[in-house]
Design a protein around this motif. Structure first.
Motif, PDB file in Angstrom:
ATOM      1  N   ALA A  40       7.638 -10.464  -0.319  1.00 20.48           N
ATOM      2  CA  ALA A  40       7.533 -11.533  -1.308  1.00 20.48           C
ATOM      3  C   ALA A  40       6.143 -12.169  -1.293  1.00 20.48           C
ATOM      4  O   ALA A  40       5.562 -12.449  -2.350  1.00 20.48           O
ATOM      5  CB  ALA A  40       8.603 -12.592  -1.043  1.00 20.48           C
ATOM      6  N   GLU A  41       5.585 -12.379  -0.103  1.00 20.71           N
ATOM      7  CA  GLU A  41       4.249 -12.966  -0.003  1.00 20.71           C
ATOM      8  C   GLU A  41       3.185 -12.098  -0.659  1.00 20.71           C
ATOM      9  O   GLU A  41       2.196 -12.596  -1.188  1.00 20.71           O
ATOM     10  CB  GLU A  41       3.895 -13.193   1.467  1.00 20.71           C
ATOM     11  N   LEU A  42       3.399 -10.785  -0.643  1.00 21.04           N
ATOM     12  CA  LEU A  42       2.441  -9.861  -1.233  1.00 21.04           C
ATOM     13  C   LEU A  42       2.613  -9.722  -2.745  1.00 21.04           C
ATOM     14  O   LEU A  42       1.840  -9.018  -3.396  1.00 21.04           O
ATOM     15  CB  LEU A  42       2.585  -8.474  -0.585  1.00 21.04           C
ATOM     16  N   GLY A  43       3.593 -10.391  -3.295  1.00 23.63           N
ATOM     17  CA  GLY A  43       3.800 -10.326  -4.733  1.00 23.63           C
ATOM     18  C   GLY A  43       4.718  -9.219  -5.179  1.00 23.63           C
ATOM     19  O   GLY A  43       4.888  -8.994  -6.377  1.00 23.63           O
ATOM     20  N   VAL A  44       5.340  -8.510  -4.224  1.00 20.93           N
ATOM     21  CA  VAL A  44       6.295  -7.463  -4.573  1.00 20.93           C
ATOM     22  C   VAL A  44       7.597  -8.128  -5.008  1.00 20.93           C
ATOM     23  O   VAL A  44       8.043  -9.098  -4.394  1.00 20.93           O
ATOM     24  CB  VAL A  44       6.546  -6.533  -3.364  1.00 20.93           C
ATOM     25  N   ARG A  45       8.220  -7.580  -6.045  1.00 24.28           N
ATOM     26  CA  ARG A  45       9.436  -8.196  -6.566  1.00 24.28           C
ATOM     27  C   ARG A  45      10.645  -7.271  -6.532  1.00 24.28           C
ATOM     28  O   ARG A  45      11.687  -7.583  -7.101  1.00 24.28           O
ATOM     29  CB  ARG A  45       9.184  -8.686  -8.002  1.00 24.28           C
ATOM     30  N   ALA A  46      10.524  -6.109  -5.858  1.00 28.34           N
ATOM     31  CA  ALA A  46      11.662  -5.194  -5.762  1.00 28.34           C
ATOM     32  C   ALA A  46      11.497  -4.329  -4.524  1.00 28.34           C
ATOM     33  O   ALA A  46      10.372  -4.064  -4.079  1.00 28.34           O
ATOM     34  CB  ALA A  46      11.765  -4.321  -7.007  1.00 28.34           C
ATOM     35  N   THR A  47      12.627  -3.875  -3.985  1.00 25.32           N
ATOM     36  CA  THR A  47      12.593  -3.035  -2.793  1.00 25.32           C
ATOM     37  C   THR A  47      13.722  -2.014  -2.818  1.00 25.32           C
ATOM     38  O   THR A  47      14.766  -2.240  -3.439  1.00 25.32           O
ATOM     39  CB  THR A  47      12.729  -3.882  -1.510  1.00 25.32           C
TER      40      THR A  47
END
Length: 300
Positions: A40-47
């Protein structure tokens, strides 16, 4: 630090980039909250989900956990023996597909596991076993479809679809699309860019990896076990290895691919590994991908 990839593609992450793997004894496993928090901190919004048991298998618990980090679920990886005991493989697929669908996922990433622990030994299949593998993968596709999911076959080191010959044989014998994993394909002896250009309509999902070519050759030749190679730094951030990531991204984008671009840098953490190493490596990959996307032409 937040790195936000260009908005023209859908970017996701996976716990394996933080060293979380289904192989026994793979390495140090970081807390799920720390891993999801760094995504989340890296700006990723899916996993993707990661190995069974790492994140909750109860749909309500999983939705609550991912929602707390504003993460969507892409789907997940399922490595099962497809060449024997189809009933067991179908049962595992049913359970995984139901979970993925209940939590908003849209893809089941299937690998043709050997049935052995790890990815270092690969017994040869008979023609009859290969036929069972193909038939079971098709049946799993139907199971996943009943849950509204797509199924893709992931050529993977140490599975029964690894080499270029096996990949092409599977494409000829099966209607399933591929999870085009740039690292595993290169290690198995397939040029991933050339494969995508030969079969643009069969690219159903994308795992972006970069690898060091000299270590990939050692694994391919059988001189270095796969897990040992990972520990030696087989996988590197995008742009630091020998996969032509920019040409790959440009090729699938221009062919009309609109699926997920999942950043997957297989990592094995030792007790002495810096805890911020995965986050730093993923940030570098995101920045490299962002630069590539900024140079892409508009999609057709």
């Amino acid at each position: 630090m937040t790195v936000t990839p260009a908005a023209r593609i859908r970017v996701a992450a996976a716990p394996i980039s933080w060293g979380v793997c289904e192989v026994p004894g793979w390495g140090r496993v970081l807390d799920a909250g720390a891993v999801l928090g760094e995504m989340a901190e890296l700006g990723v919004r899916a996993t993707e989900l990661g190995p069974p048991g790492y994140l909750p298998r109860d749909p309500a618990e999983l939705r609550e956990l991912l929602g707390g980090y504003e993460l969507e679920l892409v789907g997940g990886f399922l490595a099962v023996a497809l060449h024997e005991n189809p009933e067991a493989a179908l049962a595992e697929a049913e359970e995984s597909a139901a979970l993925f669908a209940a939590c908003g996922g849209d893809v089941l990433v299937l690998a043709a596991a050997t049935g052995l622990d790890g990815y270092d030994d690969r017994p040869k299949l008979s023609d009859a076993e290969w036929t069972t593998l193909v038939e079971t993968s098709s049946e799993i596709r139907e199971v996943a479809a009943r849950h509204g999911l797509r199924t893709v076959l992931h050529p993977h080191v140490g599975t029964h679809v690894e080499t270029e010959r096996e990949v092409e044989r599977f494409l000829a014998d099966s209607a399933l699309p591929l999870c085009l994993d740039t690292g595993h394909l290169l290690i198995g002896g397939t040029d991933p860019v050339a494969l995508a250009k030969r079969h643009p309509g069969r690219v159903g999902h994308l795992h972006l990896k970069d690898v060091r070519g000299e270590l990939a050759e050692e694994v391919r030749a059988g001189r270095l076990p796969y897990a040992e190679a990972v520990g030696k730094g087989l996988y590197v951030p995008l742009g630091d290895g020998d996969v032509d990531i920019e040409t790959m991204v440009r090729s699938v984008h221009e062919a009309g691919y609109d699926g997920w671009y999942v950043l997957e840098q297989d990592t094995a953490l030792s007790e002495g590994s810096p805890e911020d190493l995965p986050k730093r490596d993923v940030a570098r990959s995101l920045a490299h991908l962002d630069g590539i996307v900024s140079r892409l032409p508009a999609a057709r």
